[in-house]
Write a protein that holds these residues in place. Sequence first.
Motif, mmCIF file in Angstrom:
data_model
loop_
_atom_site.group_PDB
_atom_site.id
_atom_site.type_symbol
_atom_site.label_atom_id
_atom_site.label_comp_id
_atom_site.label_asym_id
_atom_site.label_seq_id
_atom_site.Cartn_x
_atom_site.Cartn_y
_atom_site.Cartn_z
ATOM 1 N N ALA A 40 0.916 -1.064 0.000
ATOM 2 C CA ALA A 40 0.052 -0.180 -0.048
ATOM 3 C C ALA A 40 0.750 1.201 0.010
ATOM 4 O O ALA A 40 0.447 2.321 -0.787
ATOM 5 N N SER A 41 1.976 1.360 0.649
ATOM 6 C CA SER A 41 2.717 2.377 0.711
ATOM 7 C C SER A 41 3.629 2.758 -0.460
ATOM 8 O O SER A 41 3.698 3.875 -0.545
ATOM 9 N N VAL A 42 3.823 1.771 -1.276
ATOM 10 C CA VAL A 42 4.107 2.075 -2.614
ATOM 11 C C VAL A 42 3.501 2.243 -3.814
ATOM 12 O O VAL A 42 3.883 2.211 -5.044
ATOM 13 N N ARG A 60 -7.405 -0.453 -16.017
ATOM 14 C CA ARG A 60 -7.466 -0.264 -14.500
ATOM 15 C C ARG A 60 -5.988 -0.449 -13.965
ATOM 16 O O ARG A 60 -5.390 -1.447 -14.163
ATOM 17 N N PRO A 61 -5.605 0.519 -13.250
ATOM 18 C CA PRO A 61 -4.239 0.707 -12.614
ATOM 19 C C PRO A 61 -4.083 -0.140 -11.621
ATOM 20 O O PRO A 61 -4.935 -0.204 -10.784
ATOM 21 N N VAL A 62 -2.844 -0.949 -11.812
ATOM 22 C CA VAL A 62 -2.568 -1.852 -10.626
ATOM 23 C C VAL A 62 -1.056 -1.624 -10.282
ATOM 24 O O VAL A 62 -0.326 -1.285 -11.013
ATOM 25 N N VAL A 63 -0.697 -2.093 -8.989
ATOM 26 C CA VAL A 63 0.772 -2.120 -8.616
ATOM 27 C C VAL A 63 0.886 -3.710 -8.076
ATOM 28 O O VAL A 63 0.230 -3.962 -7.154
ATOM 29 N N ILE A 64 1.723 -4.303 -8.365
ATOM 30 C CA ILE A 64 2.159 -5.547 -8.035
ATOM 31 C C ILE A 64 3.467 -5.814 -7.269
ATOM 32 O O ILE A 64 4.589 -5.197 -8.037
ATOM 33 N N GLY A 65 3.415 -6.432 -6.453
ATOM 34 C CA GLY A 65 4.531 -6.633 -5.395
ATOM 35 C C GLY A 65 5.042 -8.033 -5.482
ATOM 36 O O GLY A 65 3.969 -8.997 -5.103
ATOM 37 N N ARG A 66 6.084 -8.369 -6.002
ATOM 38 C CA ARG A 66 6.466 -9.866 -5.905
ATOM 39 C C ARG A 66 7.743 -10.088 -5.052
ATOM 40 O O ARG A 66 8.529 -9.269 -5.135
ATOM 41 N N GLU A 67 7.762 -11.018 -4.003
ATOM 42 C CA GLU A 67 8.707 -11.465 -3.277
ATOM 43 C C GLU A 67 9.253 -10.033 -2.449
ATOM 44 O O GLU A 67 10.590 -9.643 -2.413
#
Length: 234
Positions: free
Chosen positions: A119-121, A179-186
């Motif tokens: 959420a923070s990034v 739709r904008p998304v932000v994906i975090g992996r590892e």
Amino acid sequence: MAQLFIVGTPIGNLGDITIRALEVLRSVDIIAAEDTRHSLRLLNHYTISKPMISCHGHNEDRSAQRIIQELEQGRSIAYVSDAGTPGISDPGTVLVRRVRQAGFPVVPIPGASALTSIASVSGFSGRRLIFDGFLSPKAGRRKKQLQELLNTGDNCIIYESPFRIVKLLGDLADLDPERPVVIGRELTKSFEEILGATAREAFEDFASRSTIKGEFALVISGSSPSVEDGNENA
């Protein structure tokens, strides 16, 4: 004093643990863990040695009874999950409920969380945030859940495994490709990856990869790119 501490632990990088969490782990009589072998890596890293109790999703109710018996003997206990904060898409809720019903204090010891980290990034504005954990592995049910989340108009965070991430992104791209998304992996690990894209771009990216490893945390924007830009300029 007999009490149960719910301790947040690192989600990858062993340095992401608070001083208070270490103090609690060193001071308690017993450490209960989702996977004792997994948690030993963290405990050994910080030279902490305590009797341990296994308490995971398949034995949580039974383990809670044993933990209550230890509390009745005046012992203090810390509970840790494999990573992050117990009870957040992890075991711990049954244990907390049983211990509180038995009349013992339950004390939160905050720590790392994939939820707050991603959420923070994200860079997405908005006053509300919906967390829905892992969606259904069943295609029809998962797509319905995604549509319900999109309809809220709020930013949403979900978790996904490497085995279903492409299917999830494919469903999202079908429902709202821009739709904008932000994906975090590892997250916080050596091969951490954070990708900001549209749902369509993210699907095409991951669908083209020959192998996919690591756990995922996704933020789905509650609004279109134009609305996001408008909020930033307001």
